[in-house]
Design an enzyme around this catalytic site. Structure first.
Site, PDB file in Angstrom:
ATOM      1  N   ASN A 170      24.519   6.049 -12.317  1.00  0.00           N
ATOM      2  CA  ASN A 170      26.108   6.203 -12.934  1.00  0.00           C
ATOM      3  C   ASN A 170      26.074   8.439 -12.298  1.00  0.00           C
ATOM      4  O   ASN A 170      25.842   9.218 -13.442  1.00  0.00           O
ATOM      5  CB  ASN A 170      26.765   6.035 -14.143  1.00  0.00           C
ATOM      6  CG  ASN A 170      28.059   6.539 -14.292  1.00  0.00           C
ATOM      7  OD1 ASN A 170      28.822   7.730 -13.821  1.00  0.00           O
ATOM      8  ND2 ASN A 170      28.321   6.505 -15.716  1.00  0.00           N
ATOM      9  N   TRP A 171      26.731   8.513 -11.864  1.00  0.00           N
ATOM     10  CA  TRP A 171      26.631   9.881 -11.076  1.00  0.00           C
ATOM     11  C   TRP A 171      28.035  11.128 -11.546  1.00  0.00           C
ATOM     12  O   TRP A 171      27.952  11.720 -11.494  1.00  0.00           O
ATOM     13  CB  TRP A 171      27.017   9.887  -9.457  1.00  0.00           C
ATOM     14  CG  TRP A 171      26.226   9.392  -8.595  1.00  0.00           C
ATOM     15  CD1 TRP A 171      25.377   8.600  -8.401  1.00  0.00           C
ATOM     16  CD2 TRP A 171      26.310   9.716  -7.264  1.00  0.00           C
ATOM     17  NE1 TRP A 171      24.105   8.947  -7.667  1.00  0.00           N
ATOM     18  CE2 TRP A 171      24.695   9.231  -6.859  1.00  0.00           C
ATOM     19  CE3 TRP A 171      26.726  10.300  -5.380  1.00  0.00           C
ATOM     20  CZ2 TRP A 171      24.365   8.775  -5.348  1.00  0.00           C
ATOM     21  CZ3 TRP A 171      26.331  10.064  -4.753  1.00  0.00           C
ATOM     22  CH2 TRP A 171      25.551   9.878  -4.510  1.00  0.00           C
ATOM     23  N   LYS A 172      29.293   9.837 -11.700  1.00  0.00           N
ATOM     24  CA  LYS A 172      30.408  10.237 -13.025  1.00  0.00           C
ATOM     25  C   LYS A 172      31.310  11.020 -11.794  1.00  0.00           C
ATOM     26  O   LYS A 172      30.965  11.365 -10.754  1.00  0.00           O
ATOM     27  CB  LYS A 172      29.750  10.868 -14.077  1.00  0.00           C
ATOM     28  CG  LYS A 172      28.057  10.534 -15.252  1.00  0.00           C
ATOM     29  CD  LYS A 172      28.705  11.155 -16.494  1.00  0.00           C
ATOM     30  CE  LYS A 172      27.427   9.811 -17.210  1.00  0.00           C
ATOM     31  NZ  LYS A 172      27.433  10.512 -18.826  1.00  0.00           N
TER      32      LYS A 172
ATOM     33  N   HIS B  71      33.023   2.613 -19.723  1.00  0.00           N
ATOM     34  CA  HIS B  71      31.931   3.962 -20.046  1.00  0.00           C
ATOM     35  C   HIS B  71      32.705   4.571 -21.593  1.00  0.00           C
ATOM     36  O   HIS B  71      33.989   4.842 -21.594  1.00  0.00           O
ATOM     37  CB  HIS B  71      32.514   4.659 -19.265  1.00  0.00           C
ATOM     38  CG  HIS B  71      31.126   6.046 -19.015  1.00  0.00           C
ATOM     39  ND1 HIS B  71      31.090   6.877 -20.143  1.00  0.00           N
ATOM     40  CD2 HIS B  71      29.360   5.861 -18.687  1.00  0.00           C
ATOM     41  CE1 HIS B  71      29.824   7.377 -20.167  1.00  0.00           C
ATOM     42  NE2 HIS B  71      28.637   6.105 -19.784  1.00  0.00           N
TER      43      HIS B  71
ATOM     44  N   GLU C 275      33.021   7.630 -22.299  1.00  0.00           N
ATOM     45  CA  GLU C 275      33.826   8.591 -21.217  1.00  0.00           C
ATOM     46  C   GLU C 275      35.259   8.560 -20.677  1.00  0.00           C
ATOM     47  O   GLU C 275      36.106   9.359 -21.603  1.00  0.00           O
ATOM     48  CB  GLU C 275      32.894   9.517 -20.329  1.00  0.00           C
ATOM     49  CG  GLU C 275      31.968  10.577 -20.675  1.00  0.00           C
ATOM     50  CD  GLU C 275      30.834  10.401 -19.737  1.00  0.00           C
ATOM     51  OE1 GLU C 275      30.569  10.333 -18.145  1.00  0.00           O
ATOM     52  OE2 GLU C 275      29.363  10.630 -19.576  1.00  0.00           O
TER      53      GLU C 275
ATOM     54  N   GLU D 216      25.097   1.815 -24.628  1.00  0.00           N
ATOM     55  CA  GLU D 216      25.002   3.471 -23.842  1.00  0.00           C
ATOM     56  C   GLU D 216      25.078   3.644 -25.641  1.00  0.00           C
ATOM     57  O   GLU D 216      26.054   3.518 -25.891  1.00  0.00           O
ATOM     58  CB  GLU D 216      25.753   3.532 -23.068  1.00  0.00           C
ATOM     59  CG  GLU D 216      25.119   2.896 -22.180  1.00  0.00           C
ATOM     60  CD  GLU D 216      25.779   3.839 -20.864  1.00  0.00           C
ATOM     61  OE1 GLU D 216      25.051   4.828 -19.732  1.00  0.00           O
ATOM     62  OE2 GLU D 216      26.912   4.657 -20.759  1.00  0.00           O
TER      63      GLU D 216
ATOM     64  N   GLY E 242      23.676  11.827 -22.030  1.00  0.00           N
ATOM     65  CA  GLY E 242      23.629  13.318 -21.997  1.00  0.00           C
ATOM     66  C   GLY E 242      23.719  14.509 -23.244  1.00  0.00           C
ATOM     67  O   GLY E 242      24.456  15.503 -22.649  1.00  0.00           O
TER      68      GLY E 242
ATOM     69  N   SER F 169      20.469   9.588 -22.075  1.00  0.00           N
ATOM     70  CA  SER F 169      19.291  10.529 -21.544  1.00  0.00           C
ATOM     71  C   SER F 169      18.904   9.322 -21.304  1.00  0.00           C
ATOM     72  O   SER F 169      17.004  10.071 -20.885  1.00  0.00           O
ATOM     73  CB  SER F 169      18.852  11.416 -22.266  1.00  0.00           C
ATOM     74  OG  SER F 169      20.221  11.774 -22.916  1.00  0.00           O
TER      75      SER F 169
ATOM     76  N   GLY G  17      22.845   8.493 -16.151  1.00  0.00           N
ATOM     77  CA  GLY G  17      24.109   9.515 -16.017  1.00  0.00           C
ATOM     78  C   GLY G  17      22.703  10.677 -14.645  1.00  0.00           C
ATOM     79  O   GLY G  17      22.725  10.689 -14.006  1.00  0.00           O
ATOM     80  N   GLY G  18      22.738  11.726 -15.996  1.00  0.00           N
ATOM     81  CA  GLY G  18      22.216  12.986 -15.403  1.00  0.00           C
ATOM     82  C   GLY G  18      20.912  12.657 -14.580  1.00  0.00           C
ATOM     83  O   GLY G  18      20.844  13.164 -13.069  1.00  0.00           O
TER      84      GLY G  18
HETATM   85  P1  PGA Z   1      23.033  10.052 -19.229  1.00  0.00           P
HETATM   86  O1  PGA Z   1      24.410   9.000 -19.226  1.00  0.00           O
HETATM   87  O2  PGA Z   1      21.740  10.026 -18.839  1.00  0.00           O
HETATM   88  O3  PGA Z   1      23.443  11.824 -18.250  1.00  0.00           O
HETATM   89  O4  PGA Z   1      22.453  10.371 -20.642  1.00  0.00           O
HETATM   90  C1  PGA Z   1      24.021   7.455 -18.917  1.00  0.00           C
HETATM   91  C2  PGA Z   1      25.544   7.081 -18.953  1.00  0.00           C
HETATM   92  O5  PGA Z   1      26.351   7.818 -19.105  1.00  0.00           O
HETATM   93  O6  PGA Z   1      25.690   6.648 -18.205  1.00  0.00           O
END
Ligand code: PGA
Length: 253
Positions: A9-11, A94, A96, A164, A170, A210, A231-232
């Protein structure tokens, strides 16, 4: 046996040229790794270009969101119909989006319904916030989110669920493999109640929050965990490749 799935997930990261560069850098190696479904979820504006690059490879594409109406006067939105041409998966709900864009359970449910109707496979995200976790409400929260997102849906049809915990996203503070396995097992029992044991056995439930090359094996070894939403670490070619490789190796054992 469930084939594990790793989604990146590149966001809201990467310009078009950065997206092309990132994919070009991992394409050949990622394509070769078997026993794992590999899904990239770049921003909308890069879907077409990334889709061209991965054509003919084993890599699949996903979007990060959609709107639940097919077409019309909704300035700035992207419809399920626009995505079916471009990708197979779509991340929905998600945390966010729930937090910053006020996505309620009802909206998430409409989006899941619209995605399934269009033939897209939702990656439905659920998970508790820190204060809910600390108050011992994890199971209550994931049950509520799951049941509300799945209201009116009588078949899962390839849907993926991602557990999640918001406090792990993050933050660098991942859950432990054991914690994630326990909650994912709980979610699976919920699916069994809502549908049947076959649906529960078949559904892939990912862990997200994470995940890195350092802790990937800990998660992927757990029997209930069907993959990861990354994500990251999905923005770093070597990290992402390593996570996918570790998943493939565990699967081979
Ligand atoms: P993260 O994000 O790996 O940066 O914690 C995961 C996500 O939000 O899908």
């Amino acid at each position: 046996m469930r084939v594990p799935l790793i989604a990146g997930n590149w966001k809201m990261n990467t310009t078009l040229s950065e997206a092309i560069e990132l994919v070009s850098g991992i394409l050949r190696e990622l394509d070769k790794i078997d026993n794992v479904d590999k899904v990239l979820c770049p921003p909308f504006i890069s879907l077409a270009a990334v889709g061209e690059l991965i054509k003919g490879s084993s890599i699949k594409l996903g979007a990060q969101n959609l709107y639940f109406v097919e077409k019309g006067a909704y300035t700035g939105e992207i419809s399920p119909l626009m995505l079916t041409d471009l990708c197979e998966f779509v991340i929905i709900g998600h945390s966010e989006r729930r937090q910053y864009f006020n996505e309620t359970g009802e909206i998430v449910n409409k989006k899941v319904q619209a995605a399934l109707k269009a033939g897209l496979k939702p990656i439905l995200c659920i998970g508790e916030r820190l204060e809910e976790n600390e108050a011992g409400l994890t199971e209550e929260v994931v049950t509520r989110q799951l049941r509300s997102a799945l209201t009116g849906i009588d078949r899962l049809s390839g849907m993926i669920i991602a557990y999640e915990p918001v406090w792990a996203i993050g933050t660098g503070k991942a859950a432990t493999g054991e914690q994630a396995n326990q909650t994912i097992g709980f979610i699976r029992r919920n699916i069994s109640e809502l549908y049947d044991t076959e649906a529960a056995q078949n559904v892939r439930i990912l862990y997200g929050g994470s995940v890195t090359a350092e802790n990937a094996t800990e998660f992927m070894q757990q029997p209930e965990i069907g993959g990861a939403l990354v994500g990251g670490a999905s923005l770093k070619a070597d990290q992402f490749l390593s996570i996918v490789r570790q998943t493939s190796e565990i699967r081979r054992r």
